[in-house]
Design a protein around this motif. Structure first.
Motif, mmCIF file in Angstrom:
data_model
loop_
_atom_site.group_PDB
_atom_site.id
_atom_site.type_symbol
_atom_site.label_atom_id
_atom_site.label_comp_id
_atom_site.label_asym_id
_atom_site.label_seq_id
_atom_site.Cartn_x
_atom_site.Cartn_y
_atom_site.Cartn_z
ATOM 1 N N HIS A 114 0.849 -1.178 0.000
ATOM 2 C CA HIS A 114 0.000 0.000 0.000
ATOM 3 C C HIS A 114 0.894 1.241 0.000
ATOM 4 C CE1 HIS A 114 -3.998 -1.837 0.787
ATOM 5 N NE2 HIS A 114 -3.231 -2.826 1.197
ATOM 6 N N PRO A 115 0.946 1.986 -1.120
ATOM 7 C CA PRO A 115 1.861 3.128 -1.204
ATOM 8 C C PRO A 115 1.360 4.342 -0.428
ATOM 9 C CG PRO A 115 0.559 2.998 -3.199
ATOM 10 C CD PRO A 115 0.190 1.784 -2.377
ATOM 11 N N VAL A 116 2.303 5.048 0.170
ATOM 12 C CA VAL A 116 2.085 6.359 0.777
ATOM 13 C C VAL A 116 3.236 7.230 0.298
ATOM 14 C CG1 VAL A 116 1.977 7.690 2.916
ATOM 15 C CG2 VAL A 116 0.955 5.400 2.821
ATOM 16 N N ALA A 204 1.996 9.721 -13.117
ATOM 17 C CA ALA A 204 1.472 9.464 -14.456
ATOM 18 C C ALA A 204 0.979 8.027 -14.579
ATOM 19 C CB ALA A 204 2.554 9.732 -15.507
ATOM 20 N N ARG A 205 1.444 7.163 -13.684
ATOM 21 C CA ARG A 205 1.105 5.744 -13.743
ATOM 22 C C ARG A 205 0.173 5.293 -12.620
ATOM 23 N NH1 ARG A 205 2.583 6.518 -17.951
ATOM 24 N NH2 ARG A 205 4.063 5.438 -19.318
ATOM 25 N N VAL A 206 0.120 6.052 -11.539
ATOM 26 C CA VAL A 206 -0.692 5.682 -10.380
ATOM 27 C C VAL A 206 -1.670 6.818 -10.095
ATOM 28 C CG1 VAL A 206 -0.657 5.072 -7.933
ATOM 29 C CG2 VAL A 206 1.204 4.305 -9.430
ATOM 30 N N ASP A 207 -2.952 6.480 -9.972
ATOM 31 C CA ASP A 207 -3.988 7.480 -9.723
ATOM 32 C C ASP A 207 -3.728 8.157 -8.389
ATOM 33 O OD1 ASP A 207 -6.275 8.961 -9.262
ATOM 34 O OD2 ASP A 207 -7.674 7.293 -9.562
ATOM 35 N N ARG A 208 -3.538 9.462 -8.407
ATOM 36 C CA ARG A 208 -3.204 10.181 -7.182
ATOM 37 C C ARG A 208 -4.323 10.125 -6.150
ATOM 38 N NH1 ARG A 208 -3.530 16.277 -9.735
ATOM 39 N NH2 ARG A 208 -5.394 16.989 -8.609
#
Length: 298
Positions: A114-116, A204-208
């Motif tokens: 899970h990115p932060v 550009a690749r991951v929905d903010r």
């Protein structure tokens, strides 16, 4: 054994990620893995680039297996041996300053990550890195040109690299006097452009809208609200109202909050070194807008 999701704290260097990992782990419920994607610190990656770019083949052969081993407890950096240790079965935080460009591919492969994102204004990042010039920061922005996917996604990047290296500032050998201020400005702008490229590629690749963003420094009450939301991803009993959270929020390293006049950062940033000029700062703001990242630093 089933293991909970892991929080992947992504940032550039000098963006508060060490401190934020400490705040996240204020109750010592997590194992914190520091900078596994760091070729100079991880003996498994010594043959790989310091800053892996989007088309890096080692994502499949090295980085994904590394993260799987971290989750299983088969690999530990022990970079901070005095840090309280927790069983990773209770939770895992992975902190990286070189992971932004390979993160989209890794997130697609590892659904338990899970990115932060910890974001600090790039001018502040660059100035802080310049103050700690003896530390080895990534400045090889020319290498970005070798990655076709990156240049295709960010078509302005190739032009801006030229402007940064040999543009209006000039550089040694181009008929411009190589004084300390010029040298500083070129190095400063290189560091800003590294920040720009990493964040622009990632978002550009991951929905903010799917990634929590913590802007450094964050007020304690705002950070507490964000931590409550983020930590519930990994553990149901996160308590950001506990005294341990407030203590972790107040605690800084010597390079973040100088404790006295003789501290490291104060000695390095006391005006004896050059500083970014108004032109450098204006250029930084122009780059933020050119690559559509104003929302990230607002």
């Amino acid at each position: 054994m089933d293991r909970p999701p892991a929080i992947w704290l992504l940032s550039d260097g000098r963006s508060g990620s060490t401190w934020l990992a400490q705040v996240m782990n204020h109750a010592c419920q997590f194992h914190v893995e520091h900078e596994p994607i760091h070729a100079r610190l991880n003996p498994r990656l010594t043959s790989l680039p310091l800053y892996p770019l989007p088309s890096e083949r080692a994502v499949r052969t090295h980085y994904i297996p590394l993260f799987q081993d971290i989750r299983a407890g088969a690999y530990r950096t022990h970079r901070f041996p005095t840090e309280p240790e927790a069983d990773a079965s209770h939770g895992l935080i992975i902190r990286d300053i070189f992971g932004l460009m390979v993160a989209p591919e890794m997130l697609a492969a590892l659904d338990w990550l899970h990115p932060v994102v910890a974001a600090r204004h790039p001018a502040d990042v660059a100035r802080s890195k310049m103050a700690l010039a003896d530390w080895k920061w990534f400045t090889d922005i020319e290498s970005f040109r070798a990655d076709t996917a990156l240049i295709t996604a960010l078509p302005d990047l190739d032009t801006v690299i030229d402007e940064t290296v040999t543009g209006p500032l000039g550089s040694p050998g181009n008929g411009v006097r190589d004084d300390a201020a010029t040298t500083y400005s070129i190095a400063f702008r290189r560091l800003v452009l590294e920040w720009i490229a990493g964040h622009a590629w990632f978002f550009a690749r991951v929905d903010r809208n799917t990634v929590p963003v913590i802007r450094y420094p964050a007020p304690q009450d705002r950070l507490a609200r964000q931590m409550g939301d983020i930590l519930r991803i990994a553990t149901p009993d996160a308590d950001t109202t506990a005294p341990s959270f407030a203590a972790a929020y107040q605690r800084r390293s010597a390079t973040d909050r100088p404790p006295d006049e003789r501290s490291l950062l104060r000695r390095l940033m006391d005006g004896r070194r050059p500083a970014p000029t108004p032109a450098d700062l204006a250029w930084t703001e122009a780059m933020i807008d050119r690559f559509g990242l104003r929302w990230l630093v607002s």
